[in-house]
Scaffold this active site. Structure first.
Site, PDB file in Angstrom:
ATOM      1  N   LYS A  13       3.401 -60.446  -7.341  1.00 53.24           N
ATOM      2  CA  LYS A  13       4.727 -61.052  -7.193  1.00 53.24           C
ATOM      3  C   LYS A  13       4.630 -62.553  -6.910  1.00 53.24           C
ATOM      4  CE  LYS A  13       5.855 -58.302  -3.704  1.00 53.24           C
ATOM      5  NZ  LYS A  13       4.696 -57.407  -3.535  1.00 53.24           N
ATOM      6  N   ARG A 126      -9.184 -60.631  -2.687  1.00 50.14           N
ATOM      7  CA  ARG A 126      -8.312 -61.800  -2.838  1.00 50.14           C
ATOM      8  C   ARG A 126      -8.599 -62.934  -1.849  1.00 50.14           C
ATOM      9  NH1 ARG A 126      -1.876 -60.870  -2.769  1.00 50.14           N
ATOM     10  NH2 ARG A 126      -2.115 -60.248  -0.604  1.00 50.14           N
ATOM     11  N   ARG A 159      -8.537 -66.249   3.507  1.00 55.83           N
ATOM     12  CA  ARG A 159      -8.178 -64.863   3.240  1.00 55.83           C
ATOM     13  C   ARG A 159      -7.120 -64.460   4.243  1.00 55.83           C
ATOM     14  NH1 ARG A 159     -11.906 -62.309  -0.345  1.00 55.83           N
ATOM     15  NH2 ARG A 159     -13.715 -63.682  -0.565  1.00 55.83           N
ATOM     16  N   ARG A 171       0.345 -50.983   4.529  1.00 58.36           N
ATOM     17  CA  ARG A 171       1.311 -51.696   3.692  1.00 58.36           C
ATOM     18  C   ARG A 171       1.753 -50.841   2.506  1.00 58.36           C
ATOM     19  NH1 ARG A 171      -2.397 -56.559   2.997  1.00 58.36           N
ATOM     20  NH2 ARG A 171      -1.053 -57.397   1.354  1.00 58.36           N
TER      21      ARG A 171
HETATM   22  P1  ADP Z   1       2.296 -58.221   0.325  1.00 54.14           P
HETATM   23  O1  ADP Z   1       3.394 -58.070  -0.693  1.00 54.14           O
HETATM   24  O2  ADP Z   1       0.990 -58.570  -0.276  1.00 54.14           O
HETATM   25  O3  ADP Z   1       2.191 -57.070   1.279  1.00 54.14           O
HETATM   26  P2  ADP Z   1       3.815 -60.315   1.777  1.00 54.14           P
HETATM   27  O4  ADP Z   1       3.268 -61.669   1.917  1.00 54.14           O
HETATM   28  O5  ADP Z   1       5.027 -60.134   0.946  1.00 54.14           O
HETATM   29  O6  ADP Z   1       2.595 -59.473   1.253  1.00 54.14           O
HETATM   30  O7  ADP Z   1       4.137 -59.711   3.229  1.00 54.14           O
HETATM   31  C1  ADP Z   1       3.200 -59.721   4.275  1.00 54.14           C
HETATM   32  C2  ADP Z   1       3.777 -59.017   5.516  1.00 54.14           C
HETATM   33  O8  ADP Z   1       4.941 -59.748   5.972  1.00 54.14           O
HETATM   34  C3  ADP Z   1       4.281 -57.599   5.298  1.00 54.14           C
HETATM   35  O9  ADP Z   1       3.257 -56.646   5.409  1.00 54.14           O
HETATM   36  C4  ADP Z   1       5.313 -57.490   6.440  1.00 54.14           C
HETATM   37  O10 ADP Z   1       4.688 -57.290   7.684  1.00 54.14           O
HETATM   38  C5  ADP Z   1       5.938 -58.854   6.465  1.00 54.14           C
HETATM   39  N1  ADP Z   1       7.123 -58.944   5.560  1.00 54.14           N
HETATM   40  C6  ADP Z   1       7.246 -59.758   4.475  1.00 54.14           C
HETATM   41  N2  ADP Z   1       8.452 -59.609   3.881  1.00 54.14           N
HETATM   42  C7  ADP Z   1       9.109 -58.674   4.608  1.00 54.14           C
HETATM   43  C8  ADP Z   1      10.392 -58.062   4.498  1.00 54.14           C
HETATM   44  N3  ADP Z   1      11.249 -58.389   3.512  1.00 54.14           N
HETATM   45  N4  ADP Z   1      10.737 -57.129   5.427  1.00 54.14           N
HETATM   46  C9  ADP Z   1       9.909 -56.797   6.428  1.00 54.14           C
HETATM   47  N5  ADP Z   1       8.683 -57.319   6.576  1.00 54.14           N
HETATM   48  C10 ADP Z   1       8.268 -58.247   5.685  1.00 54.14           C
END
Ligand code: ADP
Ligand code: ZN
Length: 213
Positions: A13, A126, A159, A171
């Site tokens: 994404k 990554r 990282r 996750r």
């Molecule tokens: P990825 O898609 O690789 O898991 P992100 O950078 O989108 O990574 O998100 C990292 C972390 O940030 C998530 O595991 C969560 O803890 C938090 N997070 C990000 N966006 C949200 C959201 N919309 N709602 C709740 N938590 C979020």
């Protein structure tokens, strides 16, 4: 145009969002990036969410909706790319209300499909350039041998603290439990476009462009 990039962690994404920013002058709103920034700058909210993020759990809806609301009141240019938001049905409803309040609407939700084995391989390999955000992969796109980022020449690579097997498992679980229902939600609204996120970056970008028309 306002679009959502929807998909599990590691689906690509962020990478595709950055391309859309360059190609279409859109604005990327990544809640993950916003939360990581809050941690780095040591705000109270950053301290509050740190453990939750490192465990791979979701931050509360109130916090992320507040972040998005704040950013949406700024510059609009070519529209917004929501990256990593919404992640729950409550967030999806909130986004609908926010867009409506801005007199605007959602144009498309791009669901990026990538199988679970590939996700785990992508994420555990990554790293990113600390200066420009370029993404590297130990196997498919290693950091240049001269130690300099191919895009910006910087020499700091990092990282993510949550890119390890344990928190990735969490996750993924959060994704299937709380986020994947959004696929049906947006299908019902008539916004959903599904693409294959497994290919090369350029191929995926082409698919997204075709889906957006
Ligand atoms: P990825 O898609 O690789 O898991 P992100 O950078 O989108 O990574 O998100 C990292 C972390 O940030 C998530 O595991 C969560 O803890 C938090 N997070 C990000 N966006 C949200 C959201 N919309 N709602 C709740 N938590 C979020
Ligand atoms: Zn760089």
């Amino acid at each position: 145009m306002n679009i959502i990039l929807l998909g599990p962690p590691g689906a690509g994404k962020g990478t595709q969002a950055r391309r859309l920013v360059e190609d279409r002058n859109m604005i990327q709103l990544s809640t993950g990036d916003m939360l990581r920034e809050a941690r780095t700058s040591g705000t109270e909210m950053g301290r509050l969410v740190a453990d939750v993020m490192d465990r791979g759990e979701l931050v509360t809806d109130d916090i992320v909706i507040g972040l998005i609301e704040e950013k949406m009141s700024g510059d609009h240019r070519g529209g917004f790319i929501f990256d990593g938001f919404p992640r729950t049905l409550a967030q999806a409803d909130a986004l609908g209300r926010l867009l409506e309040r801005h007199g605007s609407a959602l144009d498309a939700v791009i669901e990026m499909q990538v199988d679970d084995t590939a996700l785990v391989e992508r994420i555990t390999a990554r790293s990113t350039c600390a200066d420009c955000g370029e993404v590297y992969n130990d196997i498919t796109k290693p950091q240049p041998a001269d130690g300099k980022c191919a895009k910006c020449g910087g020499s700091n690579f990092k990282r993510r603290a949550d890119d390890n097997a344990e928190s990735l498992k969490q996750r993924l679980m959060e994704y299937y439990k709380k986020t994947s229902p959004l696929i049906g939600y947006y299908y019902a609204k008539g916004n959903l476009k599904t693409i294959d996120g497994l290919g090369e970056m350029d191929a995926v970008a082409k698919e997204i462009a075709a889906a957006l028309g």
